[in-house]
Design a protein around this motif. Structure first.
Motif, PDB file in Angstrom:
ATOM      1  N   VAL A 103       0.946  -1.309  -0.267  1.00 22.26           N
ATOM      2  CA  VAL A 103      -0.084   0.000  -0.053  1.00 22.26           C
ATOM      3  C   VAL A 103       1.019   1.319  -0.050  1.00 22.26           C
ATOM      4  CG1 VAL A 103      -1.673   1.317   1.456  1.00 22.26           C
ATOM      5  CG2 VAL A 103      -2.005  -1.120   1.013  1.00 22.26           C
ATOM      6  N   LEU A 137       0.032   2.032  -3.405  1.00 24.27           N
ATOM      7  CA  LEU A 137      -1.572   2.463  -3.434  1.00 24.27           C
ATOM      8  C   LEU A 137      -1.614   3.517  -2.585  1.00 24.27           C
ATOM      9  CD1 LEU A 137      -3.178  -1.034  -2.995  1.00 24.27           C
ATOM     10  CD2 LEU A 137      -2.785   0.231  -5.158  1.00 24.27           C
ATOM     11  N   LYS A 144      -6.895   0.893   3.904  1.00 26.35           N
ATOM     12  CA  LYS A 144      -6.218   0.130   2.596  1.00 26.35           C
ATOM     13  C   LYS A 144      -5.520  -1.009   2.620  1.00 26.35           C
ATOM     14  CE  LYS A 144      -5.297   4.637   0.488  1.00 26.35           C
ATOM     15  NZ  LYS A 144      -4.235   5.466   0.100  1.00 26.35           N
ATOM     16  N   THR A 145      -4.740  -1.325   3.658  1.00 24.94           N
ATOM     17  CA  THR A 145      -4.332  -2.642   3.992  1.00 24.94           C
ATOM     18  C   THR A 145      -5.151  -3.508   4.074  1.00 24.94           C
ATOM     19  OG1 THR A 145      -2.709  -1.175   5.067  1.00 24.94           O
ATOM     20  CG2 THR A 145      -2.446  -3.590   5.385  1.00 24.94           C
TER      21      THR A 145
END
Lengths: 358, 177
Positions: free
Chosen positions: A270, A274, A307-308
Motif C-alpha cells: 500500500v 496504493l 487500504k491494507t
C-alpha cells in the motif's frame, strides 16, 4: 529531537509523562505502542474477517460462539493454544528458529511505515529493510522444517526455501520500480510522490507501475507462502509441512508470524503503490497549522490500515475461490511469469521516469 | 514463421492473459456468496442445536441416531442386538426369569466409546425396546462414564430359587394340559 519524534512526544503529553527523557526511551515506548496498538489489534481483526469471509464463500456460518457473531473468536483460540502442554522438548535448532523468527518480527516493527509522523527509521534504504526481514522470516521457517526429523518437515523446509528464492527476485525488481518513480527509497518520499486521489497512486499513474504492483503483491505471497500460493506449507502430500509437528504455543507463534508477514507485506505494498497514508492536501495543511499531531497521525494510520485490510481481504477472496497451486507450479510461475514481467515493468518504468525528467 | 520467437512470445502472453482472466472469472463467480444474493445466500451448514443458534433437540431430523436407550421392561434378553453389533459394544448377561416367555436381563451395557451409531441393533430389535434418542451430547471426562447401563441388576439366590419353583409349576401345568 527530530521530526519523527514529535508524534510520540505529543502522545507522552497526553498520558502525562515527562518530556526530557533520553531518545532510546522514546524509541522503546513507540515500538511497544506500535506492537500493542497496531499489530495485535490488526492481527485479531484480520483473522476474524478472514474466517468470516471464507465461511461466506464456502456457504458456511463461520465463528458465531465467542462474543456477538464470534468477534472474540481469535482471542479465544489464542488463549486455548496457550493452555496446551508441549509434547516434545525444545532442541538447539528449534531455539535458533525462535530467535530468527522473533528477530525478523520485531526488527520490522522499527521500520514499519505507519504515517508521516510515525516513522522511526526513514533512511535512503529503508524500503529494503522489510525485504530483508521477510527473507529472515522465510529462512527461519525453512530452518524450523529442517530441524524436524520427519519427511513433512524436510520437504516442507526445502519447498519453503525454493519458494522464497523464486519470489525474491521479482519482488526486488518491483520494489526498484517503485523507487524509480519516486526517485528515492525513503518511505516519506515514496509516499510524497503519490497523492490521496486515485489517479495519484503509483499503481494507477502508469501501466508499468500497475504491472509492478501486481508482481510485487503476488511475489510477496510466493515468498511468505500465503494462500493461494502456499504449496510449500500446505500441500496434501506433506500434510502441513513445516507446521505439521507444531502445536500449542509454538503453533500460535508460527501462525502469528505468518499473519504478521501477510499484514506487513500488504502494508508496504500500500505504501509503495496504493497511495500510502496520503490524506487530502487541504486537510493535512489545516491539521499541521493547528499543530494537532495526534489527530493527523491517527487519520493517516486509519487511512493506511483501511487500504491494507482491503488488500488483504481481496487476496483472501482470490485464495478461497481458486484451487491451491502445487509448489513446483508456484516456482515455475514465479521464474517464468513474474520475473520477466518485473523486468519489463522496470524497463518501462525507467523509460517513463526518464521521459518525465526531460 | 512456425518456430519463430514472436509466435512463442504471443503464445506466452496469451497463456498469461487467460490465466489472469480465469482467476478474475472465478472471483466474480463468487461475488453472490459475499453479497448473499438470491439462492446462494442461505448457508448449507446447520447451527449446533443449543440456545446460541436458538435451535432445540426437537429440530433434529426424525431419524436422528442419537445416544441409544433400552426400555428394559420390554426387553426380552434375546441377544439379537449384541450379535449383530459390528463393534461389539453391547454386553448382555441374563438368566431365566419368573415366567417362561421373558428372561431376566441382569446386565445390559452399551459402551458408547465403541459404538459407531450404525443403528443395526435398533433394526434387529424384535420387541422394539432399543431405540435411538435425540440426545447428542455424550461427552464425558472418563472413558468409563461412556458406558450406559440399563440392566436390572443381579438376582439374589433366594429369588433365583423361588422363580425356579414357579417356572417348574408352570411347566407342569402346561405338561398336564
Amino acid at each position: 529531537m527530530n521530526t519523527q519524534g514529535t508524534w510520540i512526544v505529543s502522545w507522552f503529553d497526553l498520558v502525562g509523562l515527562p518530556k526530557d527523557l533520553p531518545h532510546w526511551v522514546y524509541t522503546l515506548v513507540s515500538l511497544v505502542c506500535v506492537y500493542l496498538f497496531v499489530v495485535i489489534p490488526s492481527a485479531v481483526l484480520m483473522s476474524y474477517l478472514d474466517r468470516k469471509l471464507t465461511a461466506d464463500l464456502q456457504a458456511r456460518i463461520g465463528p458465531n460462539r465467542a462474543g456477538y457473531a464470534g468477534v472474540l473468536q481469535s482471542i479465544a483460540d489464542f488463549l486455548k493454544l496457550l493452555q496446551k502442554e508441549p509434547q516434545f522438548k525444545w532442541g538447539l535448532r528449534e531455539n535458533l528458529w525462535l530467535v530468527s523468527h522473533t528477530m525478523a518480527l520485531y526488527s520490522t516493527l522499527a521500520v514499519l511505515p505507519l504515517g508521516s509522523l510515525a516513522l522511526l527509521v526513514d533512511t535512503e534504504m529503508s524500503a529494503f529493510l522489510p525485504f530483508w526481514a521477510t527473507l529472515v522470516l522465510a529462512l527461519g521457517t525453512m530452518l524450523l522444517g529442517l530441524t524436524q526429523a520427519s519427511v513433512p518437515g524436510w520437504f516442507g523446509g526445502i519447498r519453503v526455501a525454493a519458494q522464497t528464492l523464486a519470489g525474491s527476485f521479482p519482488a526486488l525488481i518491483a520494489l526498484v520500480c517503485a523507487g524509480v518513480r519516486a526517485g528515492s527509497f525513503k518511505w516519506s518520499s515514496l509516499v510524497h510522490s503519490q497523492s490521496f486521489a486515485l489517479w495519484g497512486w503509483a499503481a494507477i499513474s502508469n501501466p508499468f507501475q500497475t504491472v509492478a504492483f501486481f508482481v510485487f503483491i503476488i511475489s510477496g505471497l510466493v515468498i511468505l507462502a500465503i494462500p493461494p500460493l502456499d504449496g510449500g506449507l500446505s500441500q496434501s502430500d506433506i500434510h502441513g509441512g513445516v507446521s505439521s509437528y507444531l502445536h500449542g504455543r509454538r503453533l500460535s507463534l508460527f501462525q502469528m508470524g505468518r499473519l504478521y508477514g501477510f499484514f506487513f507485506w500488504c502494508l508496504i505494498t500500500v505504501v509503495l503503490f496504493l497511495g500510502g497514508w496520503n490524506l487530502p492536501e487541504s486537510l493535512v495543511s489545516h491539521l499541521r497549522e493547528g499543530e494537532s499531531w495526534i489527530m493527523l497521525s491517527f487519520l493517516e494510520l486509519t487511512c493506511l490500515l483501511i487500504k491494507t485490510f482491503f488488500l488483504m481481504l481481496v487476496v483472501t477472496w482470490v485464495a478461497r475461490v481458486n484451487t491451491r497451486v502445487r509448489v513446483d507450479q508456484i516456482t515455475d510461475f514465479s521464474w517464468k511469469v513474474l520475473s520477466p514481467f518485473s523486468l519489463v515493468a522496470l524497463m518501462g518504468a525507467s523509460l517513463w521516469a526518464g521521459w518525465r525528467a526531460l | 514463421m512456425k518456430n519463430s520467437i514472436f509466435k512463442s512470445v504471443i503464445v506466452y502472453a496469451k497463456d498469461v492473459f487467460f490465466g489472469f482472466w480465469s482467476i478474475l472469472g472465478s472471483c466474480l463467480t463468487a461475488f453472490p456468496y459475499i453479497l448473499r444474493i438470491g439462492e446462494l445466500r442461505k448457508e448449507v451448514t446447520e447451527g449446533y442445536p443449543d440456545p446460541v443458534s436458538s435451535k432445540t433437540a426437537d429440530d433434529l431430523p426424525a431419524r436422528t441416531r442419537g445416544l441409544l436407550f433400552n426400555d428394559i421392561d420390554r426387553c426380552t434378553g434375546c441377544h439379537d442386538c449384541a450379535k449383530i453389533c459390528p463393534s461389539q459394544c453391547i454386553k448382555i448377561e441374563d438368566e431365566p426369569g419368573s415366567d417362561l416367555t421373558k428372561r431376566w436381563v441382569s446386565i445390559f451395557d452399551i459402551d458408547f466409546s465403541k459404538c459407531i451409531f450404525c443403528g443395526l441393533c435398533v433394526e434387529s430389535c424384535q420387541p422394539n425396546s432399543l431405540f435411538h434418542t435425540k440426545q447428542y451430547e455424550g461427552a464425558a471426562y472418563q472413558v468409563s462414564d461412556l458406558v450406559a447401563s440399563f440392566g436390572r441388576g443381579q438376582l439374589t439366590s433366594e429369588q433365583r430359587e423361588k422363580w425356579a419353583l414357579i417356572r417348574k409349576s408352570d411347566q407342569n401345568k402346561k405338561g398336564l394340559s
